[in-house]
Design an enzyme around this catalytic site. Structure first.
Site, mmCIF file in Angstrom:
data_model
loop_
_atom_site.group_PDB
_atom_site.id
_atom_site.type_symbol
_atom_site.label_atom_id
_atom_site.label_comp_id
_atom_site.label_asym_id
_atom_site.label_seq_id
_atom_site.Cartn_x
_atom_site.Cartn_y
_atom_site.Cartn_z
ATOM 1 C CE1 TYR A 1 -3.944 2.262 0.820
ATOM 2 C CE2 TYR A 1 -2.396 3.339 2.305
ATOM 3 C CZ TYR A 1 -3.605 3.329 1.622
ATOM 4 O OH TYR A 1 -4.465 4.399 1.752
ATOM 5 C CE LYS B 1 -3.482 4.891 -1.497
ATOM 6 N NZ LYS B 1 -4.528 5.300 -2.450
HETATM 7 P P1 NAD Z 1 -13.417 3.580 0.775
HETATM 8 O O1 NAD Z 1 -13.118 2.155 1.001
HETATM 9 O O2 NAD Z 1 -14.755 4.119 1.137
HETATM 10 O O3 NAD Z 1 -13.163 3.971 -0.761
HETATM 11 C C1 NAD Z 1 -12.441 3.186 -1.672
HETATM 12 C C2 NAD Z 1 -13.331 2.941 -2.873
HETATM 13 O O4 NAD Z 1 -12.580 2.263 -3.886
HETATM 14 C C3 NAD Z 1 -14.548 2.071 -2.537
HETATM 15 O O5 NAD Z 1 -15.726 2.702 -3.007
HETATM 16 C C4 NAD Z 1 -14.266 0.775 -3.279
HETATM 17 O O6 NAD Z 1 -15.444 0.086 -3.703
HETATM 18 C C5 NAD Z 1 -13.432 1.265 -4.452
HETATM 19 N N1 NAD Z 1 -12.637 0.190 -5.051
HETATM 20 C C6 NAD Z 1 -11.966 -0.799 -4.419
HETATM 21 N N2 NAD Z 1 -11.387 -1.615 -5.323
HETATM 22 C C7 NAD Z 1 -11.692 -1.115 -6.548
HETATM 23 C C8 NAD Z 1 -11.395 -1.521 -7.865
HETATM 24 N N3 NAD Z 1 -10.656 -2.609 -8.133
HETATM 25 N N4 NAD Z 1 -11.893 -0.784 -8.899
HETATM 26 C C9 NAD Z 1 -12.625 0.324 -8.646
HETATM 27 N N5 NAD Z 1 -12.965 0.747 -7.420
HETATM 28 C C10 NAD Z 1 -12.491 0.024 -6.382
HETATM 29 O O7 NAD Z 1 -12.312 4.387 1.551
HETATM 30 P P2 NAD Z 1 -11.708 5.853 1.328
HETATM 31 O O8 NAD Z 1 -10.932 6.120 2.545
HETATM 32 O O9 NAD Z 1 -12.736 6.811 0.874
HETATM 33 O O10 NAD Z 1 -10.674 5.589 0.156
HETATM 34 C C11 NAD Z 1 -10.525 6.445 -0.967
HETATM 35 C C12 NAD Z 1 -9.051 6.606 -1.265
HETATM 36 O O11 NAD Z 1 -8.448 7.320 -0.194
HETATM 37 C C13 NAD Z 1 -8.290 5.296 -1.384
HETATM 38 O O12 NAD Z 1 -7.369 5.379 -2.449
HETATM 39 C C14 NAD Z 1 -7.558 5.221 -0.064
HETATM 40 O O13 NAD Z 1 -6.406 4.423 -0.124
HETATM 41 C C15 NAD Z 1 -7.248 6.681 0.167
HETATM 42 N N6 NAD Z 1 -6.888 7.094 1.521
HETATM 43 C C16 NAD Z 1 -7.758 6.921 2.547
HETATM 44 C C17 NAD Z 1 -7.398 7.361 3.822
HETATM 45 C C18 NAD Z 1 -8.315 7.222 5.010
HETATM 46 O O14 NAD Z 1 -7.887 7.467 6.149
HETATM 47 N N7 NAD Z 1 -9.561 6.852 4.825
HETATM 48 C C19 NAD Z 1 -6.170 7.967 4.022
HETATM 49 C C20 NAD Z 1 -5.314 8.134 2.958
HETATM 50 C C21 NAD Z 1 -5.687 7.686 1.702
#
Ligand code: NAD
Length: 257
Positions: A158, A162
Site C-alpha cells: 500500500y 501511494k
Molecule cells: P473507501 O473504502 O470508502 O473507498 C475506496 C473505494 O474504492 C470504494 O468505493 C471501493 O469500492 C473502491 N474500489 C476498491 N477496489 C476497486 C477496484 N478494483 N476498482 C474500482 N474501485 C475500487 O475508503 P476511502 O478512505 O474513501 O478511500 C478512498 C481513497 O483514499 C483510497 O485510495 C484510499 O487508499 C485513500 N486514503 C484513505 C485514507 C483514510 O484514512 N480513509 C487515508 C489516505 C488515503
C-alpha cells in the site's frame, strides 16, 4: 471561485468515503459526474447519485474495476458519449490490505499495485487523448500520508503504491504541461471512511478514536475535507499548480512524535 460549471468529472471509488463526498461537492460546484463504483464491494452508489441530482447536478453510475483496462475504457467512453466530454479525472479508488512484509507474495503485491497505482495510471492514460484534444484538463489522484510521508507497518504494498503516486504525478505533470493538463494528488491523513474503519486491514473504530486525539487540529479528517482539496485542484484557479502531492491531514505529519 472554484466553480466547475459545464465540466465533466469522472470519479472512481465514488460509492463511498472520499469519492462519494467528492462527487457530491463537484455536483454542487456545477460539474456533471460519472460515478465509477466497484461491484465487488457492498457500497451502494444510489444515494450518491441521488445526492448529486438533489444538488441540481447530473450523475451517471458506471461499474468499474480499475485493474481492468476494458472497464476503464468504458468509464471514459460513458463520460464522452453520455455527458459530452471529460475535463477532470479523480482516480480515487483504492484498497488497503494488512500483510506482514515477510509473508507478502508477489501476487498479492501485484494485485494491490494493480488497483492503487496502475489503476490510477490507467484512468489517466485513457483520459489524456481526449483532454489533449479539448485543450486541457485535470488529472487528480488519492495518495496517502502513508507512503507519501510515513511508513505504515504491515502495509508495504500500500505505501509503495501511494508513494508511487507522488512520482507518477510529477512525471505526468511534465509530460502534459504544454497540453494544458495539470496532474496532482492529495495525500490524506486519517479520514473516517469504510477503509479506515476496517479493523482488519486498517485502523478500525477504536484506533480511529484514539488517533483523533493525536491530530493537531483535534479530530480525524472527514471525506468532505479531502473533497474540498480536490475541488480546488480541479478548478481554474489551480491552473499554475502541477506535479504536487498536497498533504491534507490536520497537521499530523508535522509532528516528530
Ligand atoms: P473507501 O473504502 O470508502 O473507498 C475506496 C473505494 O474504492 C470504494 O468505493 C471501493 O469500492 C473502491 N474500489 C476498491 N477496489 C476497486 C477496484 N478494483 N476498482 C474500482 N474501485 C475500487 O475508503 P476511502 O478512505 O474513501 O478511500 C478512498 C481513497 O483514499 C483510497 O485510495 C484510499 O487508499 C485513500 N486514503 C484513505 C485514507 C483514510 O484514512 N480513509 C487515508 C489516505 C488515503
Amino acid at each position: 471561485m472554484f466553480r466547475l460549471d459545464g465540466r465533466v468529472a469522472v470519479i472512481t471509488g465514488a460509492a463511498s468515503g472520499i469519492g462519494a463526498a467528492t462527487a457530491r461537492l463537484f455536483a454542487e460546484a456545477g460539474a456533471r459526474v460519472v460515478l465509477g463504483w466497484y461491484p465487488g464491494d457492498p457500497h451502494d452508489v444510489t444515494p450518491v447519485a441521488e445526492a448529486v441530482t438533489a444538488a441540481g447536478g447530473t450523475a451517471v453510475a458506471v461499474e468499474v474495476d480499475v485493474s481492468r483496462a476494458a472497464d476503464v475504457e468504458r468509464l471514459v467512453r460513458v463520460a464522452l458519449d453520455e455527458l459530452g466530454g471529460l475535463d477532470v479525472v479523480v482516480a480515487n479508488a483504492g484498497i488497503a490490505r494488512r500483510v506482514p512484509s515477510a509473508e507478502l507474495s508477489d501476487d498479492d503485491f501485484r494485485r494491490l499495485l494493480d488497483v492503487d497505482l496502475i489503476g490510477v495510471f490507467r484512468c489517466f492514460r485513457e483520459a489524456i487523448p481526449h483532454m489533449r484534444a479539448a485543450g486541457g484538463g485535470r488529472l487528480l489522484a488519492t495518495s496517502s500520508i502513508a507512503g507519501a510521508h510515513y511508513g505504515w507497518p504491515d502495509h508495504v504494498h500500500y505505501t509503495s503504491a501511494k508513494a508511487g503516486i507522488v512520482g507518477l504525478v510529477r512525471t505526468l505533470a511534465l509530460d502534459l504541461a504544454r497540453d494544458g493538463i495539470t496532474v496532482n494528488a492529495v495525500a490524506p491523513g486519517v479520514v473516517v471512511t469504510p477503509q479506515s474503519s476496517d479493523p482488519v486491514n486498517s485502523l478500525g473504530p477504536a484506533a480511529l478514536e484514539a488517533f483523533a486525539g493525536a491530530v493537531p487540529v483535534g479530530r480525524n479528517g472527514r471525506p468532505e475535507d479531502i473533497a474540498a482539496a480536490f475541488l480546488y485542484l480541479a478548478s481554474d484557479e489551480a491552473a499554475f499548480l502541477t506535479g504536487q502531492t498536497l498533504i491534507v491531514d490536520g497537521g499530523v505529519s508535522l509532528q516528530l512524535v
